[in-house]
Design an enzyme around this catalytic site. Structure first.
Site, short mmCIF file in Angstrom:
data_model
loop_
_atom_site.label_atom_id
_atom_site.label_comp_id
_atom_site.label_asym_id
_atom_site.label_seq_id
_atom_site.Cartn_x
_atom_site.Cartn_y
_atom_site.Cartn_z
N LYS A 1 0.79 -1.23 0.00
CA LYS A 1 0.00 0.00 0.00
C LYS A 1 0.82 1.28 0.00
O LYS A 1 0.29 2.35 -0.27
CB LYS A 1 -0.98 -0.03 1.18
CG LYS A 1 -2.10 -1.01 0.96
CD LYS A 1 -2.83 -0.66 -0.32
CE LYS A 1 -4.18 -1.28 -0.40
NZ LYS A 1 -4.98 -0.77 -1.50
N SER B 1 -3.06 -12.51 4.10
CA SER B 1 -3.48 -12.43 2.69
C SER B 1 -2.40 -13.02 1.79
O SER B 1 -2.71 -13.58 0.74
CB SER B 1 -3.81 -10.99 2.28
OG SER B 1 -2.66 -10.23 2.02
#
Ligand code: PMP
Length: 291
Positions: A33, A255
């Site tokens: 991110k 994830s």
């Protein structure tokens, strides 16, 4: 140089003969991110939408918040984060240490986090980085992550058969897909989503523990481009993440466990001619309380 000058150009790690993974833990705040946070803030600065001392607001499951908080600290902005309360304590603590303020909403309720962010941004005149609907999110991965993967795959004597990953905003998937599909038009695009919240597969939204993916809606994902959707449960993702740590020394979050497991299952079933690329999205330290 600033921390944000070192975002991107991450390694492509070999997991096995058929599977390679973009090692995004190398970014300065520890996740993929950082890329969109820097891209969106750089764009806002270039277009005079932000000036020192301004306040930025975003809704996030954590990593986007950590990334924006790092850059806000680096560049002198104030940061407000709206997030569901069930996200890990380590994430919240990192954001606070970067100086951000966290505004909690109900567990798993991203819709509420997004609507509260929009409301507060309008009411207070704060800069809304709008990751779930911002085209710059896709553009960032098209121009950075996707380009890097193409360059790195060129050095592997095999074609790219599939790109397999879970989606939060869908920015990583759709941006990389644009770049990769141009070079490898026969490549398959495979999504991974939590078994407990199979919304892209047509099921009901539910609370799950694979933080960062399965945020309750498909957001930026164009399902027409997705060839198949694989389900991985929180428990399976957790077990695979722990195995990656213990057996391969790859310290990543849930994830990443889901991405690797989904990709391995797809490879086993489809025996592709070429290689598969997936993403290791963030560092495992921010899951110590959940593993
Ligand atoms: N994994 C983790 C740990 C994340 O924080 C995110 C971002 N929410 C993703 C995967 C998915 O990335 P994207 O938002 O680009 O779909």
């Amino acid at each position: 140089m600033r921390p944000s000058d070192f975002i991107g150009n991450t390694p492509l790690l070999k997991i096995n003969e058929k599977l390679y993974a973009k090692f995004e833990t190398y970014n300065p705040s520890g996740s993929i991110k950082d890329r969109i946070a820097a891209y969106i803030i750089n764009d806002a600065e270039k277009n005079s939408k932000l000036k020192k001392g301004d306040t930025i607001i975003e809704a996030t499951s954590g990593n986007t918040g950590i990334a924006f908080s790092m850059i806000a600290a680096e560049r002198g902005y104030k940061m407000k984060i709206v997030m569901p309360s069930n996200m890990s304590e380590e994430r919240k603590q990192m954001m606070r240490l970067f100086g951000a303020e966290i505004i909690d909403v109900e567990p798993g309720d991203f819709d509420k986090a997004i609507s509260l962010r929009d409301e507060l941004a309008i009411k207070n005149g704060w800069f809304n980085t709008n990751q779930f609907h911002n085209p710059l999110n896709i553009e960032c991965h098209e121009k950075t992550t996707g380009v890097e993967i193409v360059e790195q795959v060129k050095n592997i004597p095999n074609l790219l058969s599939a790109f397999i990953l879970g989606t939060g905003t869908g920015g990583t998937m759709m941006g990389c897909y644009k770049t990769l599909h141009d070079v490898y038009p026969k490549m398959k695009l495979i999504a991974v989503e939590p078994t407990e919240s199979p919304v892209m597969s047509g099921g009901e939204h539910g609370v799950h523990g694979i933080q960062g993916i399965g945020d309750g809606s498909k957001f930026l994902v164009d399902l027409k481009k997705v060839d198949q959707i694989l389900l991985v449960s929180t428990e399976e993702a957790k077990i695979r993440a722990k195995e990656l740590m213990k057996e391969k020394g790859i310290f990543v979050g849930l994830s990443s466990g889901a991405n690797v497991l989904g990709a391995e299952r797809w490879i086993e079933k489809n025996n592709p001619e070429g290689i598969v690329v997936t993403i290791l999205s963030d560092r495992g330290e921010r899951y110590l309380s959940c593993l």
